[in-house]
Scaffold this motif. Structure first.
Motif, short mmCIF file in Angstrom:
data_model
loop_
_atom_site.label_atom_id
_atom_site.label_comp_id
_atom_site.label_asym_id
_atom_site.label_seq_id
_atom_site.Cartn_x
_atom_site.Cartn_y
_atom_site.Cartn_z
N MET A 2 0.81 -1.21 0.00
CA MET A 2 0.00 0.00 0.00
C MET A 2 0.84 1.26 0.00
O MET A 2 0.50 2.24 -0.62
N ASN A 3 1.98 1.20 0.70
CA ASN A 3 2.75 2.41 0.86
C ASN A 3 3.87 2.56 -0.15
O ASN A 3 4.62 3.51 -0.11
N PRO A 30 7.25 19.97 4.06
CA PRO A 30 6.58 18.71 4.33
C PRO A 30 7.53 17.73 5.00
O PRO A 30 8.73 17.76 4.76
N ARG A 31 6.94 16.91 5.84
CA ARG A 31 7.81 15.94 6.50
C ARG A 31 7.93 14.71 5.62
O ARG A 31 7.00 14.29 4.99
N ARG A 36 8.11 3.40 6.50
CA ARG A 36 7.24 2.58 7.32
C ARG A 36 7.48 1.13 6.95
O ARG A 36 7.68 0.82 5.78
N ARG A 49 -0.06 1.39 14.85
CA ARG A 49 -0.87 2.41 14.22
C ARG A 49 -0.49 3.81 14.66
O ARG A 49 -0.90 4.77 14.06
N ALA A 51 2.40 4.89 14.46
CA ALA A 51 3.60 5.26 13.71
C ALA A 51 3.23 6.25 12.61
O ALA A 51 3.47 6.04 11.44
N ARG A 52 2.64 7.39 13.02
CA ARG A 52 2.06 8.30 12.06
C ARG A 52 3.09 9.02 11.22
O ARG A 52 2.79 9.54 10.18
N ARG A 53 4.32 9.07 11.69
CA ARG A 53 5.31 9.78 10.89
C ARG A 53 6.02 8.84 9.91
O ARG A 53 6.94 9.21 9.23
N ALA A 54 5.59 7.57 9.88
CA ALA A 54 6.39 6.58 9.19
C ALA A 54 6.02 6.42 7.72
O ALA A 54 5.81 5.35 7.23
N THR A 55 5.92 7.52 7.01
CA THR A 55 5.63 7.45 5.59
C THR A 55 6.93 7.36 4.80
O THR A 55 7.91 7.98 5.19
N LEU A 58 9.21 10.93 0.13
CA LEU A 58 8.63 11.21 -1.16
C LEU A 58 9.73 11.76 -2.07
O LEU A 58 10.57 12.53 -1.63
N ILE A 67 11.46 17.10 14.72
CA ILE A 67 10.27 17.11 15.54
C ILE A 67 10.51 18.04 16.72
O ILE A 67 11.54 17.93 17.39
N LEU B 190 -4.95 4.25 7.05
CA LEU B 190 -3.66 4.63 7.65
C LEU B 190 -2.70 5.15 6.57
O LEU B 190 -2.02 6.16 6.77
N SER B 191 -2.70 4.48 5.42
CA SER B 191 -1.79 4.90 4.36
C SER B 191 -2.15 6.29 3.84
O SER B 191 -1.27 7.11 3.57
N GLN B 194 -0.96 8.75 6.37
CA GLN B 194 0.49 8.94 6.33
C GLN B 194 0.92 9.79 5.14
O GLN B 194 1.81 10.62 5.25
N TRP B 197 0.10 13.33 5.96
CA TRP B 197 1.08 13.87 6.91
C TRP B 197 2.38 14.22 6.18
O TRP B 197 3.08 15.16 6.56
N ALA B 198 2.69 13.44 5.16
CA ALA B 198 3.93 13.71 4.44
C ALA B 198 3.78 14.87 3.45
O ALA B 198 4.73 15.60 3.20
N LEU B 199 2.56 15.01 2.91
CA LEU B 199 2.34 16.06 1.90
C LEU B 199 2.36 17.46 2.49
O LEU B 199 2.87 18.40 1.89
N PHE B 200 1.75 17.59 3.67
CA PHE B 200 1.58 18.91 4.25
C PHE B 200 2.60 19.16 5.35
O PHE B 200 3.02 18.22 6.04
N PRO B 201 2.96 20.42 5.57
CA PRO B 201 3.85 20.71 6.69
C PRO B 201 3.21 20.29 8.00
O PRO B 201 1.98 20.32 8.14
#
Lengths: 233, 267
Positions: A2-3, A30-31, A36, A49, A51-55, A58, A67, B190-191, B194, B197-201
């Protein structure tokens, strides 16, 4: 799987410019934190779940911003698979010992494992019906024994109340014990670089002051880690 | 008056639920709030039991009716509602085009700006007609992103329109993004979160997430904000209180003084 690809189909080259225009004063930072874990194969680690910063990073995006740290917290180290900082490599402080309670120690470098160890440590220290860690949305992060959904959701309300109280009285953190029927729900507030959490313990009796002191030290070590020889990752 | 528009190119992302419950949360916190419905379908009116859905409103205000005859005072002294009223269905496209004119909304809402500290504006899905006019008028934009892929794929459209409006001198800025209808145990949800969260500051995305919660559905069925669903509100009520607290500094709100005053029990 998915990711591994973008879900937004957004043109990254154009995005930064759009963001800068639309937000006016907010810089387009952007972060793009560490990857992940992909839980696609059998036996693959299931990402927590929170782990919200774990994208995945990009393409074409700048270095992830730091942070913001809460006062009194150590600087975060490299991110782990869970998307949270690994414990710093500095020399560990010895666990603080409070008379009557074993010092909390968890050699793991995984935040999730340390939090699970913390809940186990609570259960070993005090006779309790349930122990859990909830986030400030009232969702369980770690739960052992028979925590009821209502008790975990109540932790969210208690955290909100503690935050409101802090606007009236100076100070940080805090805990609250609530007699509910035959049991007492204790919620200890913890502020971390990853947000606020509530440590919940359901007991028949009041918790001794000494235990709360020991818990405070244990929570500090659980969230911020303690480097150990040969710790698991 | 700070005016916060809730805008999304996609429908069904929870705009009206967000507007209603956020307005209630701000009012509960002592902010003198006006909830404005610009959706010709009247989502706010249909979300509330009582007379709101059949009452005169914005349409009538634009036709010359006085504000005090179309603004509804709720039982919360800090919350008033300007419903959309009864759109002229036969001339709906004309009315929508009129609403898209940046000057129209500004001229009709200007007299209210000294009365209210804060306005929350609900918009129809899409970026044309009333939504375009609101984007031109508002000071701040809150964009809900439903945690499913389609909602994420259209966020660029709002950014394009907002960028265009700003180049024309519009004052609105994207002040916050909020994830809605989230089920973070679901991998797709969730994806999407995520990636948002990555797209926006980080400063732009609210930490508060609106979960997919049955109590919100229940509140809608009863036509009330979730905080009034029962004497002891369900836990999800706290989501909107927390969101309001999170938004206040982003919107530049100063300390409220209303709640320093005694509140009369009787009129």
């Amino acid at each position: 799987m998915m990711n591994s690809q973008s879900l937004s189909w957004i043109d990254r080259g154009r995005w930064a410019g759009l963001l800068a225009k639309a937000t006016e004063v907010l810089a387009p930072t952007p972060r793009a934190p560490a990857a992940r874990p992909l839980a696609s194969g059998p036996g693959a680690a299931v990402p927590h779940r929170r782990a919200r910063r774990a994208t995945p990073p990009l393409p074409g995006l700048p270095t992830p911003p730091a942070i913001p740290r809460l006062p009194g917290t150590p600087p975060p180290g490299p991110r782990t698979l869970l998307g949270v900082p690994a414990p710093p490599a500095a020399a560990p402080e010895p666990p603080r010992t409070v008379a009557g309670y074993p010092p909390f120690a968890s050699p793991s470098r995984s935040l999730e494992e340390r939090l699970q160890a913390l809940v186990s440590w609570i259960e070993a220290c005090v006779p309790c019906h349930a122990a859990f860690i909830a986030d400030d949305n009232g969702l369980p992060v770690v739960e052992h024994l028979g925590a009821e959904p209502g008790q975990i959701a109540a932790a969210s309300s208690i955290l909100l109340m503690l935050a409101s109280l802090r606007s009236l009285m100076q100070g940080s953190g805090g805990w609250l014990s609530l007699k509910l029927g035959e049991t007492i729900l204790h919620v200890v507030e913890v502020a971390t670089p990853w947000g606020r959490f509530g440590i919940g313990v359901v007991t028949d009796d009041c918790l001794p002051r000494e235990f709360l002191t020991a818990l405070s030290a244990a929570v500090e070590r659980a969230f911020h880690g303690e480097p150990a020889e040969g710790g698991s990752t | 008056m700070i005016s916060l528009a809730i805008v999304s190119p996609k429908g069904g992302v929870g705009k009206t639920t967000l507007c209603l419950n956020l307005a209630f949360a701000f009012a509960q916190a002592g902010r003198k709030t006006l909830l404005i419905d610009t959706d010709p379908q009247g989502g706010i009116g249909h979300s509330l039991s009582g007379k709101a859905k059949d009452a005169p409103g914005l349409v009538d205000l634009m036709a010359g009716e006085s504000a005090d005859r179309v603004i509804m005072q709720t039982r919360n002294q800090y919350l008033s509602i300007l419903p959309v009223g009864q759109p002229p269905w036969a001339q709906l496209s004309t009315w929508s085009a009129q609403m898209a004119d940046p000057e129209v909304l500004a001229s009709h809402l200007a007299p209210l700006e000294s009365t209210y500290e804060f306005a929350i504006i609900d918009t129809p899905a899409g970026l044309t007609g009333p939504a375009y006019g609101v984007l031109s008028y508002a000071t701040d934009i809150l964009m809900p992103i439903q945690t499913e892929p389609l909602s994420l794929r259209v966020v660029g459209q709002l950014m394009e329109v907002l960028g265009h409006l700003k180049s024309q001198g519009a004052r609105a800025k994207l002040s916050a993004v909020v994830l809605t209808m989230a089920r973070l145990r679901d991998d797709t949800s969730l994806s999407v979160s995520q990636e948002a969260w990555a797209l926006f500051p980080e400063k732009l995305v609210l930490d508060t997430i609106v979960p997919r919660d049955a109590e919100l559905l229940r509140a809608s069925a009863h036509g009330v904000p979730v905080g009034l669903l029962r004497k002891r509100p369900p836990p999800v009520t706290a989501v909107f209180d927390r969101m309001a607290a999170e938004l206040e500094p982003r919107l530049g709100m100063t300390e409220t003084t209303h709640d320093e005053q005694p509140i009369a029990l009787l009129d």
